[in-house]
Motif scaffolding. Structure first.
Motif, short mmCIF file in Angstrom:
data_model
loop_
_atom_site.label_atom_id
_atom_site.label_comp_id
_atom_site.label_asym_id
_atom_site.label_seq_id
_atom_site.Cartn_x
_atom_site.Cartn_y
_atom_site.Cartn_z
N ASN A 175 0.83 -1.21 0.00
CA ASN A 175 0.00 0.00 0.00
C ASN A 175 0.86 1.26 0.00
O ASN A 175 0.53 2.24 -0.66
N SER A 176 1.97 1.24 0.73
CA SER A 176 2.83 2.43 0.79
C SER A 176 3.47 2.73 -0.57
O SER A 176 3.75 3.88 -0.88
N TYR A 177 3.72 1.69 -1.37
CA TYR A 177 4.28 1.88 -2.71
C TYR A 177 3.19 1.93 -3.78
O TYR A 177 3.49 1.98 -4.97
N ASN A 178 1.93 1.88 -3.35
CA ASN A 178 0.79 1.90 -4.27
C ASN A 178 0.86 0.76 -5.29
O ASN A 178 0.59 0.94 -6.47
N LEU A 179 1.25 -0.42 -4.79
CA LEU A 179 1.37 -1.60 -5.64
C LEU A 179 0.17 -2.52 -5.40
O LEU A 179 -0.10 -2.89 -4.26
N PRO A 180 -0.53 -2.91 -6.45
CA PRO A 180 -1.65 -3.83 -6.28
C PRO A 180 -1.17 -5.23 -5.93
O PRO A 180 -0.04 -5.62 -6.24
N PHE A 181 -2.03 -6.00 -5.27
CA PHE A 181 -1.68 -7.37 -4.89
C PHE A 181 -2.93 -8.23 -4.91
O PHE A 181 -4.05 -7.74 -4.91
N ASN A 182 -2.70 -9.52 -4.92
CA ASN A 182 -3.78 -10.50 -4.88
C ASN A 182 -3.30 -11.67 -4.05
O ASN A 182 -2.10 -11.85 -3.85
N PHE A 183 -4.25 -12.48 -3.58
CA PHE A 183 -3.94 -13.63 -2.74
C PHE A 183 -4.16 -14.93 -3.48
O PHE A 183 -5.05 -15.05 -4.31
N LYS A 184 -3.33 -15.90 -3.13
CA LYS A 184 -3.52 -17.27 -3.60
C LYS A 184 -3.25 -18.16 -2.39
O LYS A 184 -2.25 -18.00 -1.71
N GLY A 185 -4.17 -19.06 -2.11
CA GLY A 185 -3.99 -19.89 -0.93
C GLY A 185 -4.75 -21.19 -1.04
O GLY A 185 -5.33 -21.50 -2.09
N PRO A 186 -4.76 -21.95 0.05
CA PRO A 186 -5.49 -23.22 0.04
C PRO A 186 -6.95 -22.99 -0.31
O PRO A 186 -7.61 -22.12 0.26
N GLY A 187 -7.43 -23.70 -1.30
CA GLY A 187 -8.82 -23.59 -1.69
C GLY A 187 -9.12 -22.46 -2.65
O GLY A 187 -10.27 -22.21 -2.98
N THR A 188 -8.10 -21.74 -3.13
CA THR A 188 -8.33 -20.64 -4.06
C THR A 188 -8.83 -21.20 -5.38
O THR A 188 -8.35 -22.21 -5.85
N SER A 189 -9.79 -20.53 -5.96
CA SER A 189 -10.34 -20.95 -7.24
C SER A 189 -9.25 -20.95 -8.31
O SER A 189 -8.33 -20.15 -8.28
N LEU A 190 -9.39 -21.85 -9.24
CA LEU A 190 -8.41 -21.95 -10.31
C LEU A 190 -8.97 -21.40 -11.63
O LEU A 190 -8.63 -21.86 -12.70
N SER A 191 -9.84 -20.43 -11.53
CA SER A 191 -10.46 -19.85 -12.73
C SER A 191 -10.00 -18.43 -12.98
O SER A 191 -10.73 -17.63 -13.54
N GLY A 192 -8.82 -18.08 -12.54
CA GLY A 192 -8.27 -16.77 -12.82
C GLY A 192 -8.40 -15.77 -11.69
O GLY A 192 -7.80 -14.70 -11.75
N GLN A 193 -9.15 -16.08 -10.62
CA GLN A 193 -9.33 -15.11 -9.55
C GLN A 193 -8.07 -14.87 -8.72
O GLN A 193 -7.97 -13.87 -8.03
N CYS A 194 -7.12 -15.77 -8.76
CA CYS A 194 -5.92 -15.60 -7.94
C CYS A 194 -4.70 -15.18 -8.77
O CYS A 194 -3.57 -15.36 -8.34
N LEU A 195 -4.93 -14.60 -9.92
CA LEU A 195 -3.84 -14.15 -10.76
C LEU A 195 -3.47 -12.71 -10.46
O LEU A 195 -4.29 -11.94 -9.98
N SER A 196 -2.24 -12.37 -10.75
CA SER A 196 -1.78 -10.99 -10.55
C SER A 196 -0.62 -10.71 -11.49
O SER A 196 0.19 -11.60 -11.75
N ASP A 197 -0.54 -9.50 -11.98
CA ASP A 197 0.64 -9.09 -12.73
C ASP A 197 1.48 -8.14 -11.88
O ASP A 197 2.37 -7.47 -12.37
N SER A 198 1.19 -8.11 -10.60
CA SER A 198 1.92 -7.26 -9.67
C SER A 198 2.48 -8.13 -8.54
O SER A 198 3.41 -8.89 -8.76
N ILE A 199 1.90 -8.05 -7.36
CA ILE A 199 2.35 -8.85 -6.22
C ILE A 199 1.34 -9.97 -5.98
O ILE A 199 0.14 -9.72 -5.88
N LEU A 200 1.84 -11.19 -5.90
CA LEU A 200 0.99 -12.33 -5.55
C LEU A 200 1.40 -12.79 -4.16
O LEU A 200 2.54 -13.18 -3.94
N ILE A 201 0.46 -12.70 -3.23
CA ILE A 201 0.71 -13.14 -1.85
C ILE A 201 0.19 -14.56 -1.75
O ILE A 201 -1.01 -14.81 -1.91
#
Length: 133
Positions: free
Chosen positions: A67-93
């Protein structure tokens, strides 16, 4: 000094995250980024950096710093959908296996994670709103 390029910002983000004592891992090599970008969807977004978090402090540090660098992020974790919702072209947590006690409320606007140490609440934009001991 010239203005920072977007790649410079990600390098600075990584350096600061390491300095803050991240206990998880940071992946920024292209082969690692490609491996984490794959899922069962037809979409492909290659993250600039992957942060595999191991505990609450890792998540807090990563979100605050992004947030301090104004960088977008997304999450990927156990049970995350595999239909594109956990993709990111920035930071993937990437959440490790210890992240299994979440409660999603108000149609996804509130997420509460309970751990042994802290209770973390996120709002829809994933800015940390409250920490309870």
């Amino acid at each position: 000094m010239w203005p920072l390029t977007r790649n410079d910002v990600y390098k600075k983000f990584k350096k600061c995250l390491v300095k803050e004592g991240l206990s998880g891992k940071i992946f920024d090599e292209i082969s690692q980024r490609l491996a984490f970008s794959a899922n069962a969807s037809s979409y492909l977004m290659i993250p600039k950096i992957i942060v595999k978090v191991e505990n609450d402090d890792d998540v807090i540090s990563t979100i605050k710093l992004a947030n301090s660098y104004n960088l977008p992020f997304n999450f990927k974790g156990p049970g995350t959908s595999l239909s594109g919702q956990c993709l990111s072209d920035s930071i993937l947590i990437v959440l490790g296996g210890s992240w299994t006690r979440q409660k999603i409320e108000k149609n996804g606007e509130k997420i509460t994670h309970k751990s042994k140490r802290k209770k973390i609440k996120w709002e829809k934009k994933f800015s940390i709103t409250k920490l309870e001991n």
